[in-house]
Design an enzyme around this catalytic site. Structure first.
Site, PDB file in Angstrom:
ATOM      1  N   GLU A 415       0.544  -1.446  -0.169  1.00 38.15           N
ATOM      2  CA  GLU A 415      -0.162   0.108   0.365  1.00 38.15           C
ATOM      3  C   GLU A 415       0.868   1.059  -0.077  1.00 38.15           C
ATOM      4  O   GLU A 415       2.092   1.150   0.172  1.00 38.15           O
ATOM      5  CB  GLU A 415      -1.289  -0.135   1.150  1.00 38.15           C
ATOM      6  N   GLU A 538     -11.988  -5.847  -2.158  1.00 35.02           N
ATOM      7  CA  GLU A 538     -11.045  -7.209  -1.911  1.00 35.02           C
ATOM      8  C   GLU A 538     -11.705  -7.232  -0.808  1.00 35.02           C
ATOM      9  O   GLU A 538     -11.125  -6.192  -0.038  1.00 35.02           O
ATOM     10  CB  GLU A 538      -9.627  -6.946  -2.237  1.00 35.02           C
TER      11      GLU A 538
END
Length: 600
Positions: A415, A538
């Site tokens: 991320e 997700e």
């Protein structure tokens, strides 16, 4: 017959202006007009003689004589000097205004800022979004009645062509608030995936979000709809949301070998029978380039991709540039490449460091993005070489259209974030974590920023921001009316966030070159629907029951969204293979059919 709107507006304005002139005459002296019912004719103003120009002006000047000509020239010179003085005065005022905005308002204005820069900065400070092309619109704040939803990350599938025309900075400079929704809506926390391509059906950004707009349902109403069971079949006929399944980490070992080909075939057979659309695979930098720089081993992935091809499933690949596993759960440990770790033993500043000097080896510091400290290569060059190697190695899969998207890792856990919460160092929720900017390369960047700002003594991290497990109110920096809102605090936080954004810009600009005409996916925490971007999702935690599945379907295809938006795809993460019996296949099948909009 068309009318020029500008001409029409100007004509109307002139008439209105004339009417206002007459009205002002009447209001200034109304009495005579009322008493004198027979107004006397007024003398007509004599037209002024036009000033001679060209040859006529020269002849007139000659006729008036040299004295008059010299006097006129002198007046013109004086007028020029007065104009210069007014311009200098205006520039001085502008300079002082810009200096004040920089010093007291912490506005990041360039050295030669013009009025557009100032207006944009002021608009952003007031809560407006100003795009690079000047498009300006108001952000829609999230409703206050919704609690924070545990979103781990947001991903953005971007087409590589769109990346050439816009930067991540433009998308992140003024992020809308984080996605918010009642936590009870989903037992499994959802990752939202952002696609940074604007909807071709709409030329302008939309301002309403199905999650955080005032037009969405109240949280309790939404829960009633989900739990009542009255609308379980409402998803029939709703647009199809493709479902991808992420295979567990460990199918490829640290020597880039496929561990259990037979087990993989059995797993893919189960998934194919459930009508899954495709598979998601992590390609680990620490495995492929694990032993020697620029020596890439793809053999295990080649075998795995060939099996996926046999089942005619789509493929999404993650370019994973971070460390994974090795925690108490017993996950397989995947480190950064060994040769990188060897460099780190001699130069620990290639990793993020906290205030105490503790190194975090989850990923490389963004301070070396442009420093040639990795065997003659910069951090950005290392990432690009890895992506280019993958693209060349599996050119046949791209040619066949098997690869539907590439996710680009941008930091810890893949991320776009700092590794500020390392459990190995002792962080525990809900500690605030620590700043990770004390390697020498980021410190050099901070020094340059402070010097450019005109305050060299600001070239340091805050010394009152607490420790990993501190709470905000226990610190002088994050507490109410703390230093975070001081001139220095705003400067530091702006630099800290800007470093993150510049890293994303650097990596994605090269990813667009490596993967032309391929959808690129990134984790960028952002409320994408509010910016006119399409979204996918997700699940971050395991989910096995009907209620959890239906909550994810509702997030993916909200029934009450006035713009009828939905996720472009959904990635289902499972910790173990389907064949081990933990997951109820009938419930998973129902979830997939609901995502596809098919009758159960």
């Amino acid at each position: 017959m068309s009318v020029d709107n500008d001409d029409a507006t100007n004509t109307n304005f002139q008439h209105q202006h004339q009417d206002l002139d007459h009205s002002s005459d009447y209001l200034s002296n109304p009495l005579p007009q009322i008493l004198d019912s027979h107004p006397q004719p007024q003398p007509q103003p004599q037209p002024q003689a036009r000033r001679p120009r060209g040859f006529a002006a020269t002849a007139a000047a000659a006729a008036m004589g040299p004295t008059t000509t010299a006097k006129g020239k002198k007046e013109r010179e004086k007028e020029k000097e007065r104009t210069k003085l007014r311009e200098r005065h205006r520039r001085a005022i502008t300079s002082r205004m810009l200096a004040g905005l920089r010093q007291y308002g912490n506005f990041p204005l360039p050295a030669r800022a013009d009025m557009n820069d100032v207006l944009a900065a002021l608009a952003r400070e007031a809560g407006w979004v100003v795009e690079a092309d000047g498009t300006t619109y108001r952000q829609s704040p999230p409703p206050s009645h919704l609690a924070a939803f545990p979103v781990r990350s947001v991903e953005s599938p971007l087409s590589s062509s769109s990346l050439r025309n816009c930067s991540v900075k433009a998308a992140l400079d003024h992020q809308p608030s984080v996605l918010r929704i009642d936590e009870s809506l989903s037992p499994a926390s959802l990752d939202s995936v952002v696609i940074a391509e604007r909807d071709t059906k709409s030329e302008k950004y939309t301002s309403a979000s199905p999650i955080n707009s005032v037009e969405c349902l109240e949280a309790d109403q939404l829960m009633q709809d989900i739990r009542s069971g009255e609308h379980e079949n409402d998803y029939t006929g709703i647009p199809n949301v493709p479902v991808f399944v992420k295979l567990p980490t460990g199918v490829i070992n640290n020597f880039c070998q496929l561990v259990d080909p037979g087990g993989v075939r059995q797993e893919l057979s189960h998934l194919k029978s459930l009508d899954v659309d495709g598979i998601v695979i992590d390609c680990w930098w620490g495995i492929v380039e694990g032993w020697c720089p620029q020596k890439y081993v793809w053999s295990g992935y080649r075998e795995l991709f060939n099996i996926i091809r046999e089942f005619k499933l789509k493929l999404q690949v993650v370019m994973a540039f971070h460390e994974f596993g090795g925690n108490e759960s017993g996950d397989m440990l995947i480190t950064l490449p060994r040769w990188v770790l060897d460099i780190g033993k001699e130069n620990g500043d290639i990793f993020f460091s906290d205030r105490e000097g503790r190194r975090n080896t989850e990923c490389l510091s963004w301070g070396i993005d442009k420093e040639r400290v990795l065997k003659g290569r910069t951090g950005i060059e290392v990432y690009f070489d890895f992506m280019r190697s993958f693209r060349m190695e599996f050119d046949d899969l791209f040619a066949e259209g098997l690869v539907s998207g590439i996710e680009i890792g941008l930091g810890a856990s893949g991320e776009l974030k700092y590794p500020s919460f390392p459990e190995r160092i002792g962080w525990r929720y809900p500690g605030i974590g620590e700043f990770q900017c004390y390697d020498k390369y980021l410190q050099q960047s901070l020094c340059r920023a402070a010097k450019l700002r005109g305050h060299s003594f600001w070239a340091k991290g805050p010394d009152n921001a607490g420790e990993y497990n501190s709470r905000p109110h226990e610190t002088g920096f994050f507490c109410e009316r703390g230093d975070y809102d001081s001139y220095y605090g705003r400067f530091f936080l702006n630099w800290y966030a800007q470093s993150l954004i510049e890293h994303a810009d650097n990596v994605l600009s090269l990813a667009s070159l490596a993967f032309e005409e391929t959808k690129i996916i990134v984790k960028v925490l952002n409320s994408a629907w509010d910016r006119g971007l399409t979204v996918a999702g997700e699940n971050a935690l395991p989910c096995y029951d009907r209620e959890g599945y239906m909550s994810m379907v509702e997030m993916a295809k909200p029934r009450n969204d006035p713009d009828h938006r939905h996720f472009t795809f959904f990635v289902y993460q499972q910790p173990i293979p389907l064949g081990e019996g933990t997951i109820c296949l009938s419930e998973l099948a129902y979830f997939i059919k609901s995502m596809h909009g098919k009758d159960s």
